[in-house]
Design a protein around this motif. Structure first.
Motif, short mmCIF file in Angstrom:
data_model
loop_
_atom_site.label_atom_id
_atom_site.label_comp_id
_atom_site.label_asym_id
_atom_site.label_seq_id
_atom_site.Cartn_x
_atom_site.Cartn_y
_atom_site.Cartn_z
N MET A 196 -1.13 -5.06 -6.35
CA MET A 196 -0.23 -6.11 -5.86
C MET A 196 0.12 -5.91 -4.39
O MET A 196 0.26 -6.88 -3.65
CB MET A 196 1.03 -6.15 -6.73
N GLU A 197 0.25 -4.67 -3.98
CA GLU A 197 0.49 -4.39 -2.56
C GLU A 197 -0.69 -4.88 -1.71
O GLU A 197 -0.50 -5.50 -0.66
CB GLU A 197 0.70 -2.90 -2.34
N GLN A 198 -1.89 -4.61 -2.18
CA GLN A 198 -3.08 -5.03 -1.44
C GLN A 198 -3.21 -6.55 -1.41
O GLN A 198 -3.56 -7.14 -0.39
CB GLN A 198 -4.33 -4.41 -2.09
N VAL A 199 -2.93 -7.19 -2.54
CA VAL A 199 -2.99 -8.65 -2.60
C VAL A 199 -1.98 -9.27 -1.64
O VAL A 199 -2.29 -10.23 -0.92
CB VAL A 199 -2.74 -9.15 -4.04
N ALA A 200 -0.76 -8.72 -1.62
CA ALA A 200 0.29 -9.25 -0.75
C ALA A 200 -0.09 -9.13 0.72
O ALA A 200 0.32 -9.96 1.55
CB ALA A 200 1.61 -8.53 -1.02
#
Length: 285
Positions: A196-200
């Motif tokens: 989720m950090e990478q997607v954000a």
């Protein structure tokens, strides 16, 4: 004919706004839901300015609610892509219209809706299965964050001299435990925080492997706190949400986690200070 009440008019309007199909189908459905004659609110035909304007308003109503869901599920929208997210959001709003006037409850059932509407298993590759399974799990995390931000935490309640848990203090029968109202415990089938950090950040990421993951969400001085838990920690906090006596929490957790009581006590002595610091619970006399 009896006079039409304001409540009937409101029910007719809300039923029309939250229904599917053509304008004619929406009007017929709404009239039946509110127990009104089809033409009671407008003498003209469905081609009238009244109905055309109402249809535009209905479309705008759904679009505005979709924007609200986008605001709550920002990472999920990035993961799914705007077009796919909007399609699922519209379907959710129409299929399960919220009965609460607060927008806070609008997205409450979105993760369950995504889980129930994902493609059936067995037809796709393992990578595709993971891709289809993740939206519901991402939604659960984002919903937990939203709930933590509004529920009551320990702000203003922490003692100036907090109880220091010494090695033997856990054996005291007088100790109690309390979890904050904002605590949310989430069990996932995939480890998703890094993804989720990478997607954000719009960065590349690898799809995760299946692995049970336990997360705790809380607040410390109004700041979101997220902690990855071991199974026994998840069990202990779950029990603490229902039981206030520390000794009974330990006894029940020992059984549910399969840990010997002595082993569990040793683990708790090292972990409870960290759990307190992260706003997951507090221990009192």
């Amino acid at each position: 004919m009896n006079e039409i009440t304001l409540k009937q008019t409101q029910e007719w309007m809300m039923a029309l706004l939250g229904s599917q199909g053509s304008l004619e189908q929406k009007v017929i459905y709404a009239a039946r839901q509110a127990n009104l004659p089809l033409a009671v609110l407008a003498k003209d035909s469905l081609e009238s300015t009244f109905y055309r304007r109402l249809n535009i308003y209905a479309a705008g109503y759904v679009i505005r609610l979709v924007e609200c869901l986008k605001s709550e599920y920002q990472t999920l929208e990035r993961y799914m892509g705007e077009a796919v997210f909007v399609n699922f959001a519209k379907a959710y709003i129409i299929t399960l219209p919220s009965t609460n006037p607060s927008l806070y409850d609008l997205g409450k059932g979105f993760s369950l809706f995504l889980e129930q509407t994902r493609p059936a298993g067995g037809q796709y590759s393992s990578a595709e299965e993971v891709f289809f399974n993740l939206p519901a799990e991402i939604a659960r995390i984002e919903r937990a964050k939203a709930e933590v931000s509004l529920a009551k935490g320990f702000e203003g309640e922490i003692d100036e001299d907090p109880l220091i848990l010494e090695h033997l203090s856990l054996f005291q029968h007088s100790l109690n435990v309390e979890t904050p109202a904002c605590l949310r415990l989430v069990k996932l089938n995939y480890p998703l925080l890094y993804l989720m950090e990478q997607v954000a950040l719009n960065k590349e990421y690898n799809m995760p492997e299946v692995e049970l993951n336990f997360l705790a969400f809380s607040r410390v001085n109004y700041q979101l706190s997220i902690l990855t838990l071991e199974f026994w920690q998840f069990e202990f906090l779950t029990i603490c949400q229902q039981e206030s006596h520390l000794g009974r929490c330990i006894d029940i957790t020992s059984v549910s986690s399969g840990l010997e009581k002595g082993d569990l006590l040793a683990r708790l002595m090292f972990w409870l200070p960290s759990a307190t610091t992260h706003g997951l619970l507090k221990v009192t006399n």
